[in-house]
Design an enzyme around this catalytic site. Structure first.
Site, mmCIF file in Angstrom:
data_model
loop_
_atom_site.group_PDB
_atom_site.id
_atom_site.type_symbol
_atom_site.label_atom_id
_atom_site.label_comp_id
_atom_site.label_asym_id
_atom_site.label_seq_id
_atom_site.Cartn_x
_atom_site.Cartn_y
_atom_site.Cartn_z
ATOM 1 C CD GLU A 137 -1.774 -2.442 1.253
ATOM 2 O OE1 GLU A 137 -0.601 -2.753 1.532
ATOM 3 O OE2 GLU A 137 -2.668 -3.294 1.080
ATOM 4 C CG HIS A 143 -11.204 -8.187 6.709
ATOM 5 N ND1 HIS A 143 -10.354 -8.904 7.522
ATOM 6 C CD2 HIS A 143 -10.710 -8.314 5.450
ATOM 7 C CE1 HIS A 143 -9.415 -9.465 6.781
ATOM 8 N NE2 HIS A 143 -9.599 -9.114 5.525
#
Ligand SMILES: Cc1ncc(C[n+]2csc(CCOP(=O)(O)OP(=O)(O)O)c2C)c(N)n1
Length: 712
Positions: A451, A518
């Site tokens: 990322e 998540h």
């Protein structure tokens, strides 16, 4: 100490002029001597207390100078803190550099940045942030832009030996290798990272060895030999362009002064100074030029005198600066680049109203696991609220996002999408399904799992005029890209006027039984960061319009999209290309007893609650944009009812609710009939079990909070 001590054996230094003319050799000499003489003068000024500390490049100049001379002037360089030679070799006027170092407004960063932490578009120099490693991936983005435009250009990034231990080094080199980017990575191995010697920094023999691990070519050279540095980088540049590949160059050198002026060098064995003094880049090059008869003592003296004089002249201008007077308005308005393009291009701005946006909410999706969608766009679920006023087609949240992205790709040929599995696979939630077939692999890019480097690359693309959208696979994973967002993307415009034309899509939120990593709501991490914009639509029409607006906006925008709403909410979505203005809240429901100020899933919880309690006249405001906040709309909501409940899925402490409550009590106290209350999720991680998650979520306490507030 690894191979480091072997290098001084190269003495006496061998020079090979190849095809360089006498004039070129002298020009190079002047470029090399200039930063040295500036620094020598700065040492005097430091003792006089007239300049602040900086990071000395004395002893290492041949690398910065040689590298800059080997590139074209319009090729971007990402220098580090010791690279005065890059700035001087790009012919930046010394007077203005002095203004910069004084913290004067007339410098390169309006007095907002220190020493070498600034950039200049005009000179194709990208300013570093203190964190060192993040510079490297920006070079990837610039090189990607060159590659996409089929330009014969490279980008060049510097790092010290210490910063090669950062994850950013690994990520940037890996991305450059995997994407075949023409980037030159230069390690200036000067033996120490602050006081840490290289044997406490890495275990390979040479840092160059790391190139192999990335499937990249590399070379180790004597970084104190100007002609070696110049010739190597010139050759490497041609290699990178011809083969469309990155290259790693380890330049062996030594730092003759402390980490920063005034920090001392006690930790360095004195022998090393003696050895490296013999390898001084200027003395050796000077001796060589004398030996081949290009310069002599007299001409050298002449150049030195000329420079001394020039430094004094430049200093006079450089010190003639005005006292900094803070202008709050200017400070605030420089945070963002003005968004003129949307207006100029006449993009339609829509206003979603209660009448044209009635959305339907089907509640929580079934199942206890978050399975990526099969990708088939099933017909929209039938609406619970009939929408008979218009013919606007009904779409699910996910389809609206997809449509906004798709139309943006059609509009902006310079828009690049990046993310894990977003190409053939279509992304974890299938938002980009079919995009690669239509727009091609170059614009719809699968990324390695990194990322930070992708966010850095996004910034690099922006340096070259590209727009980019990065999809976080889940908002939770932003933690490993945090530094680039918070310190590079958010601050760059304020620091030196460069914009970061980047949208980060953040699939967020709980209610899907996906557990602590998540499901998080992490928007408040970003609303606390000046320079970012944060949007968070709750209905399909806004999702499309805000995404289009975010992409049109030249500033970094964090775009939150709630996973649980993707397929459970649908509503009218106009088919045309339109924007919903960033920074404007939406008045969802008019009421007189109590205002719920909320966003995201909170909007649906509030609407559901209001529908189930017709006896309470509830007013609902959907913030839609969390940074900057629509304070006028908040004030109006307080005025309508005098009772405010701020509702959000994010946890309580440090959540945006606290900020809103504080603002209301400061600015609207006289309108209140009760204290502002907050209804938020529990201050714990998001639990996996459905029962625990239900208890965690703010929704489970909404009724109780409404009752409390009404009773007050
Ligand atoms: C992420 C981060 N950690 C620590 C520091 C503090 N720091 C600044 S420079 C430096 C040493 C860097 O060493 P190296 O990369 O070898 O470059 P050099 O200073 O030798 O040129 C350190 C530890 C920092 N700026 N950023």
């Amino acid at each position: 100490m690894i191979s480091y001590l072997k290098i001084p054996e190269l003495h006496p230094m061998q020079f090979d002029r190849k095809e360089l003319s006498d004039e070129q050799l002298v020009r190079f000499y002047r470029s090399l001597l200039w930063p040295r003489m500036i620094e020598e003068k700065m040492l005097v000024l430091l003792r006089q207390g007239r300049v602040s500390k900086w990071f000395s490049g004395i002893g290492q100049e041949a690398i910065a100078v040689g590298a800059t001379l080997a590139l074209r002037e319009d090729e971007w360089i990402m220098p580090m803190h010791r690279n005065l030679g890059v700035f001087t070799s790009r012919n930046m006027p010394l007077s203005k550099l002095f203004m910069q170092w004084q913290g004067a407004k007339e410098g390169y960063s309006k007095a907002r940045e220190r020493s070498f932490h600034f950039g200049s578009r005009e000179h194709h120099i990208c300013g570093m942030i203190s964190h060192l490693g993040p510079q490297l991936a920006i070079a990837d983005g610039v090189a990607l832009a060159h590659k996409l435009r089929k330009e014969n250009k490279v980008s060049l990034a510097f790092t010290g030996d210490g910063a090669t231990s950062e994850g950013d080094f690994h990520e940037a080199l890996n991305v450059a290798a995997v994407w075949d980017l023409p980037v030159i990575f230069i390690i200036e191995n000067n033996g120490y990272g602050l006081s840490t010697p290289v044997n406490e920094q890495y275990r390979c023999i040479n840092l160059l060895d790391k190139a192999k691990g990335y499937g990249m070519e590399g070379i180790q050279i004597d970084g104190n030999n100007l002609l070696t540095v110049y010739d190597t980088i010139k050759g490497v540049r041609e290699f990178c362009i011809k083969h469309q590949k990155p290259y790693l160059i380890e330049c062996m050198t030594f730092r003759m002064r402390g980490h920063e002026e005034a920090s001392g060098t006690k930790y360095v064995p004195q022998d090393l100074f003696r050895l490296w003094e013999q390898k001084d880049p200027i003395k050796n090059y000077e001796d060589y030029l004398k030996m081949i008869g290009v310069l002599n003592d007299q001409s050298i003296e002449q150049i030195r005198e000329e420079f001394k004089h020039k430094i004094e002249e430049e200093l006079k201008v450089g010190f003639d600066t005005k006292v900094v007077i803070a202008d709050t308005q200017e400070e605030l308005s420089d945070l963002y680049m003005p968004n003129t393009k949307s207006r100029e291009s006449g993009v339609r701005s829509r206003e979603s109203t209660a009448a044209n946006t009635r959305s339907s909410f089907r509640g929580k999706p079934a199942g206890n696991s978050l399975t990526p969608d099969s990708g088939h766009l099933s017909p929209s679920p039938s609406s619970l609220t009939a929408n008979t006023e218009q013919l606007t087609p009904e779409k699910r949240m996910i389809d609206a996002i997809k449509e906004g992205l798709h139309q943006s790709m059609q509009r902006h040929s310079n828009l690049i999408l990046m993310g894990q599995d977003i190409a053939e696979y279509g992304g974890a939630f299938k938002i980009t399904e079919g995009f690669v077939e239509e727009f091609g692999k170059e614009r719809v890019r699968n990324t390695p799992l990194c990322e930070s480097a992708i966010l850095g690359s996004a910034l690099g693309l922006s340096l070259e005029g590209y727009k980019s959208m990065m999809e976080m696979q889940f908002a939770d994973f932003v933690t490993v890209g945090f530094n680039q967002i918070i310190n590079n993307l958010a601050k760059i415009h304020y620091r030196w006027g460069q914009n970061a034309d980047v949208v980060v899509r953040m699939p967020t939120g709980a209610g899907v039984g996906a557990g602590p990593f998540h499901s998080q709501s992490n928007e408040a991490w970003f609303t606390h960061t000046p320079g970012l914009k944060v949007v968070y639509p709750s209905i399909p029409m806004d999702a499309k319009g805000l995404l289009i607006a975010a992409i049109n906006d030249p500033n970094p925008v964090m775009y939150f999209e709630h996973k649980a709403l993707y397929r459970s909410v649908s509503g009218p979505v106009p088919s045309d290309y339109y924007e919903i203005e960033i920074g404007k809240a939406r008045h969802v429901r008019n009421g007189s007893e109590l205002s719920i100020i909320t966003y995201g899933s909170g909007v649906h919880w509030a609407e559901e609650y209001a529908a189930a309690h017709p006896e309470i006249d509830i007013d609902i405001l959907d913030l839609r944009t969390l940074l900057p906040l629509d304070y006028e709309a908040i004030r109006a909501a307080v005025q309508r009812t005098g009772r405010v409940l701020v509702l959000h899925e994010d946890t309580l402490t440090g959540g945006l609710g606290g900020e809103i409550a504080a603002w209301i009590s400061e600015h609207c106290f006289g309108m209140l009939d009760a204290p502002v209350m907050r209804c938020a999720s529990l201050d714990t991680p998001v639990p996996f079990s459905i029962e625990l998650e239900k208890n965690f979520l703010a929704k489970s306490r909404l009724g109780e909070m409404v009752e409390q507030l009404l009773k007050y």
